[in-house]
Design a protein around this motif. Structure first.
Motif, PDB file in Angstrom:
ATOM      1  N   ASN A 221       7.573   9.464   3.791  1.00  0.00           N
ATOM      2  CA  ASN A 221       8.317   9.519   2.524  1.00  0.00           C
ATOM      3  C   ASN A 221       9.141  10.793   2.404  1.00  0.00           C
ATOM      4  O   ASN A 221      10.124  10.843   1.670  1.00  0.00           O
ATOM      5  CB  ASN A 221       7.349   9.458   1.335  1.00  0.00           C
ATOM      6  N   GLY A 222       8.719  11.853   3.110  1.00  0.00           N
ATOM      7  CA  GLY A 222       9.463  13.102   3.079  1.00  0.00           C
ATOM      8  C   GLY A 222      10.840  12.974   3.700  1.00  0.00           C
ATOM      9  O   GLY A 222      11.742  13.768   3.419  1.00  0.00           O
ATOM     10  N   LEU A 223      11.008  11.976   4.558  1.00  0.00           N
ATOM     11  CA  LEU A 223      12.297  11.705   5.200  1.00  0.00           C
ATOM     12  C   LEU A 223      13.077  10.617   4.452  1.00  0.00           C
ATOM     13  O   LEU A 223      14.114  10.162   4.913  1.00  0.00           O
ATOM     14  CB  LEU A 223      12.056  11.275   6.653  1.00  0.00           C
ATOM     15  N   GLY A 224      12.557  10.212   3.297  1.00  0.00           N
ATOM     16  CA  GLY A 224      13.237   9.182   2.524  1.00  0.00           C
ATOM     17  C   GLY A 224      12.956   7.772   3.000  1.00  0.00           C
ATOM     18  O   GLY A 224      13.649   6.828   2.609  1.00  0.00           O
ATOM     19  N   VAL A 225      11.952   7.600   3.858  1.00  0.00           N
ATOM     20  CA  VAL A 225      11.528   6.275   4.316  1.00  0.00           C
ATOM     21  C   VAL A 225      10.316   5.866   3.489  1.00  0.00           C
ATOM     22  O   VAL A 225       9.300   6.562   3.495  1.00  0.00           O
ATOM     23  CB  VAL A 225      11.167   6.286   5.816  1.00  0.00           C
ATOM     24  N   LEU A 226      10.421   4.770   2.767  1.00  0.00           N
ATOM     25  CA  LEU A 226       9.317   4.324   1.921  1.00  0.00           C
ATOM     26  C   LEU A 226       8.212   3.778   2.808  1.00  0.00           C
ATOM     27  O   LEU A 226       8.431   2.857   3.600  1.00  0.00           O
ATOM     28  CB  LEU A 226       9.795   3.250   0.939  1.00  0.00           C
ATOM     29  N   GLY A 227       7.023   4.362   2.697  1.00  0.00           N
ATOM     30  CA  GLY A 227       5.921   3.919   3.540  1.00  0.00           C
ATOM     31  C   GLY A 227       4.589   4.337   2.988  1.00  0.00           C
ATOM     32  O   GLY A 227       4.478   5.355   2.303  1.00  0.00           O
ATOM     33  N   TRP A 228       3.570   3.537   3.289  1.00  0.00           N
ATOM     34  CA  TRP A 228       2.223   3.882   2.842  1.00  0.00           C
ATOM     35  C   TRP A 228       1.196   3.231   3.760  1.00  0.00           C
ATOM     36  O   TRP A 228       1.522   2.381   4.594  1.00  0.00           O
ATOM     37  CB  TRP A 228       2.002   3.490   1.392  1.00  0.00           C
ATOM     38  N   GLY A 229      -0.033   3.639   3.604  1.00  0.00           N
ATOM     39  CA  GLY A 229      -1.112   3.130   4.434  1.00  0.00           C
ATOM     40  C   GLY A 229      -1.687   1.839   3.878  1.00  0.00           C
ATOM     41  O   GLY A 229      -1.800   1.660   2.668  1.00  0.00           O
ATOM     42  N   VAL A 230      -2.030   0.955   4.788  1.00  0.00           N
ATOM     43  CA  VAL A 230      -2.709  -0.290   4.426  1.00  0.00           C
ATOM     44  C   VAL A 230      -3.885  -0.471   5.372  1.00  0.00           C
ATOM     45  O   VAL A 230      -4.008   0.229   6.374  1.00  0.00           O
ATOM     46  CB  VAL A 230      -1.765  -1.513   4.518  1.00  0.00           C
ATOM     47  N   GLY A 231      -4.740  -1.402   5.069  1.00  0.00           N
ATOM     48  CA  GLY A 231      -5.833  -1.706   5.979  1.00  0.00           C
ATOM     49  C   GLY A 231      -5.309  -2.382   7.232  1.00  0.00           C
ATOM     50  O   GLY A 231      -4.234  -2.993   7.239  1.00  0.00           O
ATOM     51  N   GLY A 232      -6.081  -2.270   8.311  1.00  0.00           N
ATOM     52  CA  GLY A 232      -5.664  -2.851   9.575  1.00  0.00           C
ATOM     53  C   GLY A 232      -5.409  -4.341   9.470  1.00  0.00           C
ATOM     54  O   GLY A 232      -4.458  -4.866  10.062  1.00  0.00           O
ATOM     55  N   ILE A 233      -6.237  -5.021   8.704  1.00  0.00           N
ATOM     56  CA  ILE A 233      -6.079  -6.470   8.601  1.00  0.00           C
ATOM     57  C   ILE A 233      -4.822  -6.846   7.811  1.00  0.00           C
ATOM     58  O   ILE A 233      -4.144  -7.810   8.139  1.00  0.00           O
ATOM     59  CB  ILE A 233      -7.338  -7.100   7.973  1.00  0.00           C
ATOM     60  N   GLU A 234      -4.470  -6.032   6.810  1.00  0.00           N
ATOM     61  CA  GLU A 234      -3.235  -6.284   6.069  1.00  0.00           C
ATOM     62  C   GLU A 234      -2.027  -5.984   6.951  1.00  0.00           C
ATOM     63  O   GLU A 234      -1.031  -6.718   6.942  1.00  0.00           O
ATOM     64  CB  GLU A 234      -3.206  -5.417   4.806  1.00  0.00           C
ATOM     65  N   ALA A 235      -2.123  -4.919   7.753  1.00  0.00           N
ATOM     66  CA  ALA A 235      -1.033  -4.577   8.675  1.00  0.00           C
ATOM     67  C   ALA A 235      -0.807  -5.698   9.681  1.00  0.00           C
ATOM     68  O   ALA A 235       0.337  -6.008  10.041  1.00  0.00           O
ATOM     69  CB  ALA A 235      -1.351  -3.273   9.402  1.00  0.00           C
ATOM     70  N   GLU A 236      -1.895  -6.313  10.133  1.00  0.00           N
ATOM     71  CA  GLU A 236      -1.774  -7.403  11.096  1.00  0.00           C
ATOM     72  C   GLU A 236      -1.003  -8.572  10.487  1.00  0.00           C
ATOM     73  O   GLU A 236      -0.205  -9.227  11.167  1.00  0.00           O
ATOM     74  CB  GLU A 236      -3.153  -7.837  11.566  1.00  0.00           C
ATOM     75  N   ALA A 237      -1.229  -8.838   9.206  1.00  0.00           N
ATOM     76  CA  ALA A 237      -0.507  -9.923   8.538  1.00  0.00           C
ATOM     77  C   ALA A 237       0.984  -9.609   8.478  1.00  0.00           C
ATOM     78  O   ALA A 237       1.829 -10.494   8.697  1.00  0.00           O
ATOM     79  CB  ALA A 237      -1.065 -10.140   7.134  1.00  0.00           C
ATOM     80  N   VAL A 238       1.323  -8.345   8.188  1.00  0.00           N
ATOM     81  CA  VAL A 238       2.733  -7.941   8.167  1.00  0.00           C
ATOM     82  C   VAL A 238       3.345  -8.094   9.554  1.00  0.00           C
ATOM     83  O   VAL A 238       4.473  -8.576   9.707  1.00  0.00           O
ATOM     84  CB  VAL A 238       2.884  -6.496   7.666  1.00  0.00           C
ATOM     85  N   MET A 239       2.584  -7.692  10.584  1.00  0.00           N
ATOM     86  CA  MET A 239       3.067  -7.852  11.957  1.00  0.00           C
ATOM     87  C   MET A 239       3.352  -9.317  12.263  1.00  0.00           C
ATOM     88  O   MET A 239       4.232  -9.633  13.066  1.00  0.00           O
ATOM     89  CB  MET A 239       2.038  -7.286  12.941  1.00  0.00           C
ATOM     90  N   LEU A 240       2.617 -10.218  11.616  1.00  0.00           N
ATOM     91  CA  LEU A 240       2.799 -11.650  11.832  1.00  0.00           C
ATOM     92  C   LEU A 240       3.831 -12.263  10.878  1.00  0.00           C
ATOM     93  O   LEU A 240       3.926 -13.484  10.759  1.00  0.00           O
ATOM     94  CB  LEU A 240       1.455 -12.366  11.683  1.00  0.00           C
ATOM     95  N   GLY A 241       4.603 -11.401  10.207  1.00  0.00           N
ATOM     96  CA  GLY A 241       5.722 -11.885   9.403  1.00  0.00           C
ATOM     97  C   GLY A 241       5.415 -12.148   7.957  1.00  0.00           C
ATOM     98  O   GLY A 241       6.268 -12.644   7.211  1.00  0.00           O
ATOM     99  N   GLN A 242       4.213 -11.804   7.505  1.00  0.00           N
ATOM    100  CA  GLN A 242       3.864 -12.018   6.103  1.00  0.00           C
ATOM    101  C   GLN A 242       4.381 -10.874   5.239  1.00  0.00           C
ATOM    102  O   GLN A 242       4.522  -9.733   5.692  1.00  0.00           O
ATOM    103  CB  GLN A 242       2.346 -12.114   5.951  1.00  0.00           C
ATOM    104  N   SER A 243       4.660 -11.183   3.999  1.00  0.00           N
ATOM    105  CA  SER A 243       5.018 -10.131   3.052  1.00  0.00           C
ATOM    106  C   SER A 243       3.740  -9.559   2.441  1.00  0.00           C
ATOM    107  O   SER A 243       2.675 -10.169   2.513  1.00  0.00           O
ATOM    108  CB  SER A 243       5.920 -10.692   1.950  1.00  0.00           C
ATOM    109  N   ILE A 244       3.860  -8.387   1.877  1.00  0.00           N
ATOM    110  CA  ILE A 244       2.758  -7.765   1.155  1.00  0.00           C
ATOM    111  C   ILE A 244       2.877  -8.153  -0.312  1.00  0.00           C
ATOM    112  O   ILE A 244       3.944  -8.027  -0.907  1.00  0.00           O
ATOM    113  CB  ILE A 244       2.810  -6.232   1.281  1.00  0.00           C
TER     114      ILE A 244
END
Length: 899
Positions: A221-244
């Motif tokens: 976020n310090g570089l102006g990129v919006l980002g935050w931590g999620v659980g590994g299983i939620e990240a896997e869903a995003v990797m598979l094309g799901q929205s949060i």
């Protein structure tokens, strides 16, 4: 089914050097746009670009556009969907993600589907940075020895990850020895604005955004990129094309005014902000920084503040992009052409910030102000990152902590024991003495500060002045320097400060997240024996972001977060209860007292060295070779198959049991009957308590498991390194030596099997309950699951048989992870708790789920030995309920792929 984008009419173009660039003109969609916080504009852009009325609905766009300062979470919550641009992983949390992907391929094959459909759809970068430990320190060959041991211990894991890089599309693996994930993200991986190919030969521009399997993903976020931590299983869903699915957040405006004192550091600033925001209460909210004071901060300073976002509890700590951001991109060797495209895009979409122009200030839910000139030199501790203490108050504060009752600021040392000490002999033949407050670990470590040249060079200059004054560090103090990237070593060498750091014992020991994650390695046996024999509260001082109990080292009961400069200062002093203003650090060659102020560099001194030595050529040199890796990495042989060949003998990588017995059809929803309480816990139980990442105790169930397979204690490695093996991780669940379970008298990983009244290791008790067919619950206090985002903190309880958690409140990511593993998170009603309901944890629990179906936030009745009370179902969205009905997020994804 996906449909045409209803906002296609707002797509605009511009041309540069013969290339056409497409983007969505957000400001023309609605006049409310220029009132929105910049962080919300990123959510809006993603919703507009991805809107297909299937994954992202038109109402998501309208909801985000309708954001207003009047929005209050907890009442009329607005749910929206968000598709991040990419995912970032580190190896502790990344290994289980790749293990799950490999197991999902097997499951899809078993259910008659095509396993090669299981691939990251969203770009994923994995940086191997959490495996290296400080086994060797204070020696020129410490780096080589630690890296050699890292490869020896983790060869199976590294081989598996290298296989994953080949087997899965759209996944980049950054080899070990490259640096810390968040610093590599900042200096190399971040795009700031994505530039993707369109089918017609043009380029599509959109803001970079990221979710990561580490809570300090917020650093970007310090570089102006919006980002935050999620659980590994939620990240896997995003990797598979799901929205949060997320609740539209409140946005707290944090205004910075004035200038920092020449003698304070960005670390002092972030510890001040962390305490301030933690007191204000920003859990689940966005924090966005604004005001003229922001322009006074470098991008590295801003990244330091954003890094500590999990410690102050917010979802993000966002700094909108300004010309300083683009200047940092140039410094870190991003191309001039790319920077020009980014500037043009940001101006066109009103996302380029001028912090000096108050007319650009958006509306916020609430605004608070900090005058930078009021910041003083500080540390935080002894057990929590938000317990800031000014350095001038440290002597009295530590003395108070010794006397105070056991708690976050107390050790309950009796008055007569406060003068206790112990003596031991060292290799040099001399006798040394340890007291309460003696420093035994001093580590310049962690993405928080190693990413910031100002504090790293400041530490180097302080070391130079200290050595020139004849100061030294006692030989038994375990000192270490673990840079966050090769660039740090480059500029420390070029500026000439490395020899002085080494002279004080701060040799480079590795490139990775080391002491801060608990990979501090062993202390010398005579030091440990002296501490334990005399009951001493000895200290660790580190430039990290986490200092929870039992995290840094089992024998450092007090741990303080500090700037790299103060890490060296306290190491020289040898104790944390020194008054730097009145007490000298030592004497020079002429017998004259040397005080901290005599060797402390000013901000202008540091900036002069930084301007000269931190240059783009360094970033080009380091990052041009980063994907190549060491010779050890290059020679790793891996199979070419798309399905992983699991080894029954492996103690690192094992096919997880999450999909055993899975069917294509949904399982039937059932109430929880005749459950027992596995653990009865208090407030602030962290993921470190639930799923430790550090060393494996020799008497633990995990140690017994390894010993039975002829693994010697020397090769136990850490829990974090064995996250690819569920047999280890389930045995390591709740294995923290500092766990306080009210069902037993002593602190530690034990519980009572209620029917027999027998005290057992927690895993053994859970096994007995499983054999008896008894479901389990956890009863806990406030902020359950705070700390690092760890998917095993949910996977572990699931494998132990935990069906529900009843808590006073939850940390955001951990609540999501529980849902993702099919565990029900229930919350006591406001004003109620286990204590007010007179629960003891020894009851039989019945949890009634309604036959008519579940609804987000509804009331769920719990009965415990005749005591009936209502709880809030912390399924916050319809998506949460969908995941639960499927038995978890991964099961849902498999069924979705099959259909």
């Amino acid at each position: 089914m996906s449909g045409a984008n209803p906002f296609a009419q707002f797509e605009k173009t511009f041309s540069q050097a013969g290339t056409t660039y497409k983007y969505f003109d957000l400001a023309s969609i609605d006049s409310k746009y220029d009132q929105l916080p910049y962080s919300i504009r990123v959510l809006l852009e993603s919703a507009v670009r991805n809107c297909d009325n299937f994954h992202i609905l038109e109402k998501d766009v309208q909801s985000i556009l309708g954001w207003s300062p009047a929005l209050k979470q907890g009442s009329n919550d607005v749910e929206v969907s968000f598709k991040p641009a990419r995912v970032i992983l580190q190896d502790f949390t990344g290994v289980p993600a790749v293990v799950d992907f490999a197991a999902m391929r097997d499951a899809v094959l078993d259910l008659g589907g095509d396993p090669e459909k299981i691939n990251p759809i969203c770009p994923a970068d994995l940086v191997i940075d959490h495996s290296v430990q400080v086994d060797f320190a204070r020696a020129p060959d410490a780096l080589a020895k630690n890296q050699s041991l890292e490869f020896e211990r983790n060869k199976e894991r590294f081989t598996f990850l290298k296989w994953g890089a080949k087997a899965f599309n759209n996944m980049l693996i950054v080899p070990p020895g490259s640096g810390i994930v968040h610093q590599v993200n900042l200096e190399y991986l971040a795009r700031v604005v994505f530039e993707n190919d369109a089918t017609d030969g043009s380029k599509i521009l959109y803001p970079d955004s990221v979710v990561g399997t580490d809570s300090h993903t917020t650093m970007i976020n310090g570089l102006g990129v919006l980002g935050w931590g999620v659980g590994g299983i939620e990240a896997e869903a995003v990797m598979l094309g799901q929205s949060i699915s997320m609740l539209l957040p409140e946005v707290i405006g944090y205004k910075l005014e004035g200038k920092l004192s020449p003698l304070v550091t960005s670390t002092d600033l972030v510890l001040t902000i962390t305490k301030h925001l933690r007191q204000l209460g920003v859990v689940g909210k966005f924090v966005e920084f604004y005001g003229p004071g922001v322009a006074e901060l470098s991008i590295a300073d801003r990244a330091t503040i954003s890094n500590m976002c999990p410690e102050y509890g917010a979802t993000v700590g966002y700094f909108p992009i300004d010309e300083n951001t683009l200047g940092y991109m140039k410094q870190t060797n991003r191309s001039e052409k790319k920077i020009d495209i980014i500037r043009q895009y940001l101006k066109a979409t009103q996302q380029l910030r001028n912090y000096a122009d108050a007319a650009q200030d958006p509306k916020f839910t609430q605004s608070i102000t900090l005058d930078l000139s009021t910041v003083v030199t500080s540390v935080s501790g002894p057990k929590r990152p938000h317990d800031r203490v000014s350095v001038s108050d440290m002597p009295e504060d530590f003395k108070s902590c010794l006397s105070s009752p056991v708690g976050f600021k107390g050790f309950a040392i009796a008055p007569e024991a406060q003068s206790a000490f112990g003596e031991f002999q060292w290799d040099d033949g001399k006798t040394y003495k340890l007291h309460h407050g003696s420093v035994v670990i001093a580590a310049i470590t962690s993405c928080t500060n190693t990413s910031n040249p100002s504090v790293m060079l400041g530490a180097g200059l302080l070391a130079k002045k200290a050595v020139e004054k004849g100061l030294s560090i006692l030989p038994y103090i375990k000192t270490s320097l673990s840079p966050g990237s090769g660039v740090v070593t480059y500029y420390l060498k070029e500026s000439g400060v490395i020899p002085y750091l080494e002279k004080l014992g701060f040799d480079i020991v590795g490139y990775g997240c080391m002491t801060c994650i608990g990979n501090s390695g062993p202390l010398e046996e005579n030091v440990v024996n002296t501490i334990e024999k005399n009951g001493l509260v000895c200290a660790g001082v580190l430039s990290g972001n986490r200092n929870f109990e039992g995290r840094i080292h089992p024998n450092t009961r007090a741990n303080y977060l500090a700037s790299p400069l103060l890490v060296i200062a306290y190491a020289i002093a040898g104790r944390v209860d020194i008054d730097f203003e009145k007490e000298p650090l030592g004497v020079d060659a002429n017998g004259k007292n040397v005080f901290l102020q005599d060797i402390w560099p000013t901000r202008s001194e540091i900036q002069e060295v930084e301007n000269k030595h931190v240059i783009p050529a360094m970033f080009q040199e380091v990052y041009s070779k980063i994907e190549l890796g060491s010779q050890d990495w290059q020679t790793l042989q891996v199979s070419e198959g798309k399905l992983f060949s699991w080894s029954a003998d492996s103690t690192y990588i094992k096919r997880p049991p999450f999909f055993e017995g899975m069917t294509r059809d949904l399982p039937k929803l059932q109430s929880i009957q005749k459950a027992r309480c596995l653990l009865f816990l208090g407030d602030s139980v962290t993921t470190d308590h639930i799923s430790p990442a550090g060393s494996i105790a020799r008497t633990s169930p995990a140690a017994r498991f390894l010993s039975e397979r002829n693994i010697t204690p020397r090769d136990f490695n850490s829990y974090g390194s064995r996250r690819g093996n569920d047999a280890i991780m389930s045995r390591g669940t709740f294995a923290n030596i500092r766990l306080v379970n009210k069902l037993v008298e002593k602190t530690g990983p034990r519980t009572v099997h209620i029917p027999s009244q027998e005290e057992l290791d927690i895993f053994d008790a859970a096994e007995r309950y499983r054999e008896e067919g008894t479901p389990l619950v956890l009863v806990v206090g406030k902020d359950y699951g705070s700390g690092s985002s760890r998917d095993w903190a949910a996977k572990g309880p699931f494998l132990l048989g935990v069906k529900a958690v009843i808590a006073e409140s939850y940390e955001r990511i951990h609540r999501s992870n529980l849902v993702g593993m099919g565990i029900i998170p229930l919350q006591f009603l406001p004003g109620q708790s286990a204590e007010t309901l007179n629960l003891t944890g020894r009851e039989v629990y019945n949890i009634a789920l309604p036959e008519s179906g579940l609804k987000p936030g509804q009331k769920i009745q719990v009965e415990a030995d005749g005591t009936v009370f209502e709880t809030i179902l912390r399924f916050d969205t319809e998506v949460d309920i969908t995941y639960y009905k499927n038995g978890g997020i991964l099961n849902y994804m498999i069924r979705k792929m099959l259909s």
